[in-house]
Design an enzyme around this catalytic site. Sequence first.
Site, mmCIF file in Angstrom:
data_model
loop_
_atom_site.group_PDB
_atom_site.id
_atom_site.type_symbol
_atom_site.label_atom_id
_atom_site.label_comp_id
_atom_site.label_asym_id
_atom_site.label_seq_id
_atom_site.Cartn_x
_atom_site.Cartn_y
_atom_site.Cartn_z
ATOM 1 N N GLY A 101 49.904 -16.056 -36.508
ATOM 2 C CA GLY A 101 48.366 -16.770 -37.978
ATOM 3 C C GLY A 101 49.165 -17.654 -38.925
ATOM 4 O O GLY A 101 49.234 -18.414 -39.434
ATOM 5 N N THR B 269 45.348 -14.798 -28.966
ATOM 6 C CA THR B 269 44.738 -14.245 -29.266
ATOM 7 C C THR B 269 43.923 -15.824 -28.554
ATOM 8 O O THR B 269 44.133 -16.802 -26.850
ATOM 9 C CB THR B 269 44.206 -16.396 -30.918
ATOM 10 O OG1 THR B 269 45.088 -15.277 -31.471
ATOM 11 C CG2 THR B 269 43.026 -16.903 -31.228
ATOM 12 N N THR C 73 46.750 -20.479 -30.254
ATOM 13 C CA THR C 73 47.329 -19.038 -30.809
ATOM 14 C C THR C 73 48.905 -19.224 -31.044
ATOM 15 O O THR C 73 50.016 -20.081 -31.221
ATOM 16 C CB THR C 73 47.024 -19.211 -28.933
ATOM 17 O OG1 THR C 73 48.273 -17.914 -29.066
ATOM 18 C CG2 THR C 73 47.778 -20.395 -28.319
ATOM 19 N N GLY C 74 49.105 -17.729 -31.670
ATOM 20 C CA GLY C 74 50.641 -18.005 -31.919
ATOM 21 C C GLY C 74 50.587 -16.753 -33.831
ATOM 22 O O GLY C 74 49.642 -16.116 -33.919
ATOM 23 N N ARG D 259 44.415 -8.163 -43.053
ATOM 24 C CA ARG D 259 45.063 -9.260 -42.656
ATOM 25 C C ARG D 259 44.616 -10.247 -42.994
ATOM 26 O O ARG D 259 43.305 -10.085 -41.399
ATOM 27 C CB ARG D 259 46.171 -9.256 -42.408
ATOM 28 C CG ARG D 259 47.564 -9.580 -41.421
ATOM 29 C CD ARG D 259 46.703 -10.712 -40.208
ATOM 30 N NE ARG D 259 47.828 -11.774 -40.560
ATOM 31 C CZ ARG D 259 47.568 -12.102 -38.780
ATOM 32 N NH1 ARG D 259 46.459 -11.960 -37.625
ATOM 33 N NH2 ARG D 259 48.467 -13.054 -38.324
ATOM 34 N N ASP E 72 45.222 -17.073 -38.687
ATOM 35 C CA ASP E 72 44.513 -18.479 -38.812
ATOM 36 C C ASP E 72 43.203 -19.070 -38.166
ATOM 37 O O ASP E 72 42.498 -19.725 -38.223
ATOM 38 C CB ASP E 72 45.590 -19.327 -38.220
ATOM 39 C CG ASP E 72 45.561 -19.213 -36.006
ATOM 40 O OD1 ASP E 72 46.395 -17.537 -36.177
ATOM 41 O OD2 ASP E 72 45.014 -19.328 -34.997
HETATM 42 N N1 GLY Z 1 46.757 -16.286 -33.990
HETATM 43 C C1 GLY Z 1 45.838 -15.137 -34.960
HETATM 44 C C2 GLY Z 1 47.199 -14.190 -35.603
HETATM 45 O O1 GLY Z 1 47.623 -14.738 -35.904
HETATM 46 O O2 GLY Z 1 46.050 -13.862 -36.311
#
Ligand code: GLY
Length: 267
Positions: free
Chosen positions: A207, A155, A204-205, A182, A185
């Site tokens: 979600g 992200t 970021t990570g 899907r 976050d």
């Molecule tokens: N952090 C971005 C996602 O999981 O979509």
Amino acid sequence: MRQIILHGGVGSSDELSPLLNKYASFSINYGDPLDAVVAAVKYLEDDLNFNAGTGSVMRLDGSIQMDASVMVDGNFGSVINIESVKNPVQVAREVMEKSPHVMLCGDGATKFAFENGHPRYDPSTERARKRLEESRVIAKNDKRFLYPGTQSVDTVGAVANFDGKIAAALSTGGSSPMMRGRVGDTPILGSGILVRDGFGIAATGIGEEIIRRQLSFDLYCARDRLEAEWKSIASNSPFALGVVGFNGKEPFVYANKSMAHGYAKLD
Ligand code: GLY
């Protein structure tokens, strides 16, 4: 004083940090923190190095659905699973400023973008097509494919603090492998993004993990002991997580893996 801080997603190479410093130094020249974070995220969406806008990863069915959000204290806008646009972050801003809503998803978000003058655009790249093949292998070998085989979580995000006024923005193609439909976050207030009471954060990570932890809200609640709270979250997370933001005037960058980031300041 103006400050801006950007990230290129947890897992992105630190070697990209000089590029993010450059994008930060361009974006800080905008007069307003919201203009600055949207400009910064657009640079990242248009840069093929990052999983947002052009260069977004593909869903297992080969489609590209993107999430983005913007936030200022007291207002928020996001798009979920938007398709066929160049800059989802700009559409998220328009949801906040021009629509009666705060979140639009799927066909409704895409239609809203077209009605607001965004031309139809194909964000797919050769690299995304190659990564799709790898995603399909991961997903085939493990039906709960999201972890630990997750391929991409990068992200992009930005938070700006101009004389105490804070804005944040996020954009992503999502964490692959992932199913069509899907949602991560990035477009969820309090999970990937939060701006409140002189605090602003862009996460970021994975979600799903960020949503389960309400990561941004959790760090906001613990802002008086931010570093300790982050250390506890990061050490208890087997998954990649990262954040950038401002706690008052103080910028912060935390990640439990490499994460390209950039910063600029103007007195
Ligand atoms: N952090 C971005 C996602 O999981 O979509």
